[in-house]
Design a protein around this motif. Structure first.
Motif, short mmCIF file in Angstrom:
data_model
loop_
_atom_site.label_atom_id
_atom_site.label_comp_id
_atom_site.label_asym_id
_atom_site.label_seq_id
_atom_site.Cartn_x
_atom_site.Cartn_y
_atom_site.Cartn_z
N CYS A 297 0.76 -1.02 0.05
CA CYS A 297 0.00 0.00 0.14
C CYS A 297 0.89 1.44 -0.17
O CYS A 297 1.74 1.30 0.92
CB CYS A 297 -0.83 -0.10 1.06
N ASN A 298 1.07 2.18 -0.89
CA ASN A 298 1.77 3.24 -1.15
C ASN A 298 1.44 4.24 -0.19
O ASN A 298 2.45 4.71 0.49
CB ASN A 298 1.51 3.64 -2.51
N THR A 299 0.37 4.35 0.15
CA THR A 299 0.11 5.35 1.37
C THR A 299 0.39 4.83 2.74
O THR A 299 1.05 5.74 3.49
CB THR A 299 -1.86 5.63 1.21
N ALA A 300 0.32 3.76 3.02
CA ALA A 300 0.94 3.08 4.35
C ALA A 300 2.15 3.13 4.39
O ALA A 300 2.97 3.25 5.40
CB ALA A 300 0.10 1.72 4.56
N MET B 155 4.34 8.10 -11.33
CA MET B 155 2.95 8.08 -11.41
C MET B 155 2.22 7.57 -10.13
O MET B 155 2.73 6.31 -9.88
CB MET B 155 2.20 7.66 -12.79
N ALA B 156 1.40 8.29 -9.49
CA ALA B 156 0.78 7.74 -8.07
C ALA B 156 -0.42 8.64 -7.88
O ALA B 156 -0.98 9.30 -8.58
CB ALA B 156 1.91 8.12 -7.05
N THR B 157 -1.01 7.94 -6.62
CA THR B 157 -2.28 8.55 -6.21
C THR B 157 -2.02 10.18 -5.67
O THR B 157 -0.85 10.21 -5.25
CB THR B 157 -3.09 7.74 -5.36
N ALA B 158 -3.17 10.80 -5.44
CA ALA B 158 -2.87 12.07 -5.01
C ALA B 158 -2.22 12.17 -3.67
O ALA B 158 -1.29 13.04 -3.01
CB ALA B 158 -4.16 13.06 -4.86
N TYR C 183 7.82 9.30 -2.48
CA TYR C 183 8.79 8.85 -3.88
C TYR C 183 9.89 9.65 -4.21
O TYR C 183 11.26 9.35 -4.30
CB TYR C 183 8.03 8.29 -4.88
N ARG C 184 9.56 11.11 -4.01
CA ARG C 184 10.68 12.08 -4.37
C ARG C 184 11.81 12.00 -3.31
O ARG C 184 12.98 12.11 -3.59
CB ARG C 184 9.83 13.51 -4.30
N ASP C 185 11.23 11.74 -2.11
CA ASP C 185 12.49 11.82 -1.09
C ASP C 185 13.21 10.34 -0.90
O ASP C 185 14.30 10.52 -0.76
CB ASP C 185 11.82 11.97 0.52
N ALA C 186 12.56 9.40 -1.27
CA ALA C 186 13.35 8.07 -1.29
C ALA C 186 14.31 8.08 -2.71
O ALA C 186 15.67 7.40 -2.42
CB ALA C 186 12.25 6.91 -1.55
N CYS C 187 13.92 8.74 -3.71
CA CYS C 187 14.62 8.80 -4.97
C CYS C 187 15.88 9.87 -4.53
O CYS C 187 16.86 9.55 -4.80
CB CYS C 187 13.89 9.30 -6.05
N HIS C 188 15.58 10.87 -3.82
CA HIS C 188 16.62 11.76 -3.61
C HIS C 188 17.67 11.25 -2.57
O HIS C 188 18.82 11.53 -2.82
CB HIS C 188 15.85 13.20 -2.73
N LEU D 33 10.20 5.33 -15.63
CA LEU D 33 8.85 5.87 -15.07
C LEU D 33 8.37 4.78 -14.07
O LEU D 33 8.34 3.59 -14.20
CB LEU D 33 7.78 5.97 -16.22
N VAL D 34 8.37 5.14 -12.72
CA VAL D 34 7.61 4.20 -11.64
C VAL D 34 6.11 4.34 -11.38
O VAL D 34 5.63 5.50 -11.52
CB VAL D 34 8.44 4.58 -10.21
N LEU D 35 5.64 3.16 -11.42
CA LEU D 35 4.29 2.94 -11.48
C LEU D 35 4.08 3.12 -9.71
O LEU D 35 4.20 1.91 -9.31
CB LEU D 35 3.75 1.94 -12.08
N GLY D 36 3.47 4.10 -9.30
CA GLY D 36 3.58 4.26 -7.68
C GLY D 36 2.49 4.03 -7.18
O GLY D 36 1.91 4.67 -6.00
N CYS D 37 1.33 3.08 -7.72
CA CYS D 37 0.14 2.77 -7.04
C CYS D 37 0.07 0.97 -7.75
O CYS D 37 0.35 0.96 -8.72
CB CYS D 37 -0.78 3.61 -7.84
N THR D 38 -0.29 0.32 -6.60
CA THR D 38 -0.50 -0.85 -6.93
C THR D 38 -1.85 -1.41 -7.97
O THR D 38 -1.76 -2.54 -8.33
CB THR D 38 -0.69 -1.83 -5.66
N HIS D 39 -2.62 -0.33 -8.38
CA HIS D 39 -3.70 -0.59 -9.30
C HIS D 39 -2.83 -0.66 -10.62
O HIS D 39 -3.32 -1.20 -11.57
CB HIS D 39 -4.75 0.35 -9.19
N TYR D 40 -1.80 0.17 -10.72
CA TYR D 40 -1.07 0.57 -12.21
C TYR D 40 -0.63 -0.71 -12.85
O TYR D 40 -0.69 -0.45 -14.01
CB TYR D 40 -0.23 1.66 -11.88
#
Length: 267
Positions: A70-73, A112-115, A123-128, A181-188
């Protein structure tokens, strides 16, 4: 080895699907906290409380390893979960960032991710932290389209085209030269083929489900997976709407779900 997989709903079943393909000799439990979704509309404290209760349930049922699908969790509660349980815990954001690092030659990455995930800038911070520059794009229409089953529908193709064009323009304005391009949602992952058709051939699409399964496989010692061959345990739990969970879940998992157990984790 019993691997517990947790998500607020159905999307994490794409991660379980990849795990079943890459580590078929493990036992699995999956929990979808469908009574309390969407997590994206909740505060960080509430998400942490919900996620910790779900993680503890899976550990109490015998999970030796937890995957927070779960990306949010993963963005808001991973540290709280790790503090609450005594088994290894892996979140999908760190696995996505690791895969981006391995993939990118330019060090510029799109997400690409949910709002809710974008607003957390996880993701920005983990990539940084890994020396990458990341530009995140919220794509809120994609989850309902996937859950409607409109995978190859013209409406979905048009929505993807709009999002991807905006993402390209925004990243160009930041003078980025992305090659990943990272698909940052498990629906994607269900839209991966659509997205790969729509982006330039120079951009590699990272499927969070596949890379998470690969990193779990690499983390678990071979001896932990040794044992007699035979039917493995596959248990499914949901906190609400079992019939809907079974119906939608089969599409995400890629196979029928014969039995889903309803559980109550409280408010």
């Amino acid at each position: 080895m019993n691997i517990g997989v947790f998500d607020s709903g159905f999307g994490g079943l794409t991660v379980l699907r990849a795990l079943l393909e890459q580590i078929p000799q493990a036992d699995y439990m999956y929990l979808g906290d469908t009574a309390r979704l969407p997590y994206g509309a909740k505060s960080q404290a509430t998400v942490a409380r919900y996620a910790v209760s779900s993680a503890r349930f899976l550990v109490e049922q015998g999970a030796d390893y937890l995957v927070i699908a779960c990306n949010t969790a993963s963005a808001l509660a991973l540290d709280a979960i790790r503090d609450a349980v005594r088994v290894p815990v892996l979140g999908v954001i760190e696995t996505g960032a690791n895969a981006a690092l391995a993939s990118s030659k330019t060090s510029d990455v799109l997400v690409m991710a949910t709002a809710a995930t974008v607003e957390s800038h996880a993701y920005r911070d983990a990539c940084h932290e890994r020396g990458l520059r990341a530009w995140e794009k919220a794509c809120p229409l994609l989850v309902p389209l996937v859950e409607e089953g409109w995978i190859d529908h013209p409406v979905t193709e048009e929505v993807l085209r709009i999002y991807l064009n905006e993402l390209a323009a925004e990243s160009a304005a930041q003078q980025l030269t992305p090659d990943t391009l990272v698909l940052g949602c498990t629906h994607y992952p269900l839209l991966r083929r659509n997205i790969e058709r729509a982006v330039p051939a120079t951009i590699r699409v990272i499927d969070s489900a596949d890379v998470t399964a690969a990193q779990v496989a690499a983390a678990i010692p071979a001896e932990a997976l040794a044992g007699p061959k035979g039917d493995r345990i596959r248990l499914f739990y949901a906190t609400d709407s079992v019939a809907k969970f079974r119906r939608l879940g089969a599409a995400f998992l890629g196979q029928p779900m014969d039995e889903v157990t309803l559980i109550d984790l409280g408010g």
